[in-house]
Design an enzyme around this catalytic site. Structure first.
Site, mmCIF file in Angstrom:
data_model
loop_
_atom_site.group_PDB
_atom_site.id
_atom_site.type_symbol
_atom_site.label_atom_id
_atom_site.label_comp_id
_atom_site.label_asym_id
_atom_site.label_seq_id
_atom_site.Cartn_x
_atom_site.Cartn_y
_atom_site.Cartn_z
ATOM 1 N N LYS A 251 -6.906 2.642 -2.380
ATOM 2 C CA LYS A 251 -7.531 3.585 -1.459
ATOM 3 C C LYS A 251 -8.246 4.663 -2.261
ATOM 4 O O LYS A 251 -7.792 5.027 -3.354
ATOM 5 C CB LYS A 251 -6.494 4.217 -0.522
ATOM 6 N N TRP B 57 0.861 -1.191 0.000
ATOM 7 C CA TRP B 57 0.000 0.000 0.000
ATOM 8 C C TRP B 57 0.889 1.230 0.000
ATOM 9 O O TRP B 57 1.887 1.282 0.734
ATOM 10 C CB TRP B 57 -0.911 0.045 1.233
ATOM 11 N N ASP C 104 -7.128 -4.358 10.334
ATOM 12 C CA ASP C 104 -6.349 -3.123 10.260
ATOM 13 C C ASP C 104 -7.107 -2.002 10.965
ATOM 14 O O ASP C 104 -7.946 -1.331 10.379
ATOM 15 C CB ASP C 104 -6.073 -2.745 8.802
ATOM 16 N N GLU D 82 -3.020 -3.028 -2.542
ATOM 17 C CA GLU D 82 -4.149 -2.450 -1.797
ATOM 18 C C GLU D 82 -4.461 -1.039 -2.274
ATOM 19 O O GLU D 82 -3.589 -0.174 -2.317
ATOM 20 C CB GLU D 82 -3.812 -2.420 -0.304
ATOM 21 N N ASP E 284 -10.333 3.850 10.836
ATOM 22 C CA ASP E 284 -9.729 2.650 11.419
ATOM 23 C C ASP E 284 -10.141 2.416 12.866
ATOM 24 O O ASP E 284 -9.306 2.120 13.725
ATOM 25 C CB ASP E 284 -8.203 2.708 11.294
ATOM 26 N N HIS F 204 -8.458 -6.366 4.521
ATOM 27 C CA HIS F 204 -8.100 -5.681 5.752
ATOM 28 C C HIS F 204 -9.421 -5.179 6.328
ATOM 29 O O HIS F 204 -10.033 -4.265 5.781
ATOM 30 C CB HIS F 204 -7.152 -4.507 5.494
ATOM 31 N N ASP G 235 -11.915 7.036 6.604
ATOM 32 C CA ASP G 235 -11.057 5.885 6.894
ATOM 33 C C ASP G 235 -10.411 6.053 8.265
ATOM 34 O O ASP G 235 -9.214 6.269 8.398
ATOM 35 C CB ASP G 235 -9.986 5.775 5.804
ATOM 36 N N HIS H 70 -11.400 1.880 2.790
ATOM 37 C CA HIS H 70 -10.761 2.569 1.673
ATOM 38 C C HIS H 70 -11.688 2.863 0.507
ATOM 39 O O HIS H 70 -11.231 3.045 -0.624
ATOM 40 C CB HIS H 70 -9.554 1.755 1.186
ATOM 41 N N ASP I 157 -9.525 -3.094 1.643
ATOM 42 C CA ASP I 157 -9.612 -2.548 2.997
ATOM 43 C C ASP I 157 -10.988 -1.927 3.164
ATOM 44 O O ASP I 157 -11.401 -1.084 2.363
ATOM 45 C CB ASP I 157 -8.509 -1.506 3.220
#
Length: 417
Positions: free
Chosen positions: A227, A184, A325, A225, A295, A285, A293, A261, A258
């Protein structure tokens, strides 16, 4: 005794629908979740010349007990793993190398700098996964790495990614299970670009050079990955979903999704079946975006359940590599790992305890009334009793009793740091 009695009654309820509960538990204990190490130290790593976080990554909160050494981080991971049912994996970033106080540039790191991690993984029966770290570094300060117009900077990060794949190969050989190496990058622009194509051409060329170094998939599996946007790259990200999806399909790499993302109205659960038609495998993820994003720690919400259902109902347990993640420094970090990972496993169990074939048949027959009714009723089936029994069977605390272990660990270990 109460847990076993409740399990027996719940098991009978599910078996009336032809669901093999014991078989579901056997399947569940064989599914490894790749647990990210960076929750334990707020994505700090152990570089001698440590840099401030960059690349659109931010960790908020100052809860006491952050891991400051590799030994502390591994100890915290061990504590979390003791509260999570099943055998799992640990996901590392390149910044978690151990260089014994020596400054080693990221493109010069070698397997020897991860020997302690491999020895620890062997002792604990864990697999390891890996990520090159293309952020929090002077050569990534302007937000560009593999797509940088300066060839010298691009070459540095190309060497870094090649080194990462070789370290992952070492993991795979030593541990007998292939490491997933996921690339990433933060590359993008804050405002509307005047040229979207050229940076993507450079990224493609950089990836081609990285993957030109052949590594046996028996030891390492490559993933890329995407985004949608990041802090400092709000208008344009070079490695978009379309870019990496195309690259992965054309070059036989895994596309990693992800859950944070994408646009807030997009869901990864809806992408899984579409992508599995064209890819033998894909990677996840799993995170929890709150408006962006962010997390957040994974919770047992509708999207997590739907991800579990899509993997299970499409017979893709051996096709989807599940990783986590998230990073939250506002709560106990070991508890964050425990909550998030247990919830991911819960989502898979929840899916395994559905009459998936019957529900598919109802849809094929156009019987949408019964389909909706059953999908709603199964939301309140005694899933919790099966989960509690599974935890007890696997030798970890059932229900919320694991919190007592966390409180004791916090008082005896974390607060003394």
């Amino acid at each position: 005794m109460i847990i076993k009695e409740q399990y027996k009654m719940a098991k009978e309820a599910y078996e009336r629908w032809g669901i093999d509960v014991e078989g579901a538990l056997d399947k569940l204990q064989k599914i490894p979740i790749s647990i990210h190490c960076w929750q334990g130290d707020d994505v700090s790593g152990f570089e001698v010349n440590k840099q401030e976080l960059s690349g659109g990554i931010d960790v908020t909160g100052n809860y006491p007990g952050k891991a400051k050494t590799p030994e502390q981080l591994r100890g915290d991971l061990e504590k979390a793993l003791s509260l999570i049912p099943g055998k799992h994996r640990v996901n590392l970033h390149m910044i978690y190398a151990e260089t014994n106080g020596e400054v080693v540039e990221r493109d010069q790191l070698e397997p020897k700098h991860f020997e302690n991690w491999v020895n620890w993984a062997k002792e604990n029966g864990l697999g390891l996964d890996f990520n090159p770290t293309l952020f929090s570094h002077p050569k990534a300060a302007d937000g560009l790495t593999l797509a940088h117009p300066d060839k010298e900077i691009r070459d540095y990060w190309i060497r870094h990614c090649i080194a990462s794949r070789k370290i992952a190969e070492y993991f795979g050989k030593e541990l007998g299970t292939p490491a997933l190496t996921n690339i990433w990058i933060p590359d993008g622009y804050k405002d509307i670009p005047s040229d979207r194509l050229t940076p993507r051409q450079r990224l493609k060329e950089s990836l081609d050079e990285i993957f030109a170094v052949e590594i046996d998939e028996k030891y390492n599996v490559d993933a890329v990955e995407s985004k949608l946007f990041g802090i400092g790259s709000e208008a344009y990200v070079v490695g978009s979903h379309e870019f990496y999806l195309g690259y992965a399909l054309k070059n036989n790499k895994l596309c990693l999704l992800d859950t944070g993302h994408y646009h807030p109205t997009e869901v990864v659960s809806n992408k899984i079946s579409a992508m599995l038609l064209y890819s033998d495998q894909l990677a996840l993820h799993v995170s929890r975006p709150v408006r962006w994003d962010s997390d957040h720690v994974v919770i047992f919400d509708d999207e997590l359940k739907e991800i579990g259902l899509e993997i299970v109902r499409n017979d893709a347990l051996d096709k989807v590599r599940i990783g986590l993640d998230f990073f939250d420094a506002s709560i106990n970090r070991v508890a964050a790992w425990t909550i998030g990972t247990r919830n991911m496993i819960k989502a898979l169990l929840y899916a395994l305890l559905h009459p998936n074939e019957h529900l598919k048949q109802l849809q094929e027959e156009g019987n949408f009334t019964e389909r909706l009714a059953l999908m709603e009723e199964f939301k309140t089936y005694p899933f919790g009793a099966i989960w509690d029994y599974y935890c007890e069977k696997m030798g970890v605390p059932a229900k919320e009793t694991w919190l007592e272990d966390i409180k004791q660990y916090e008082n005896e270990v974390l607060l003394k740091r």
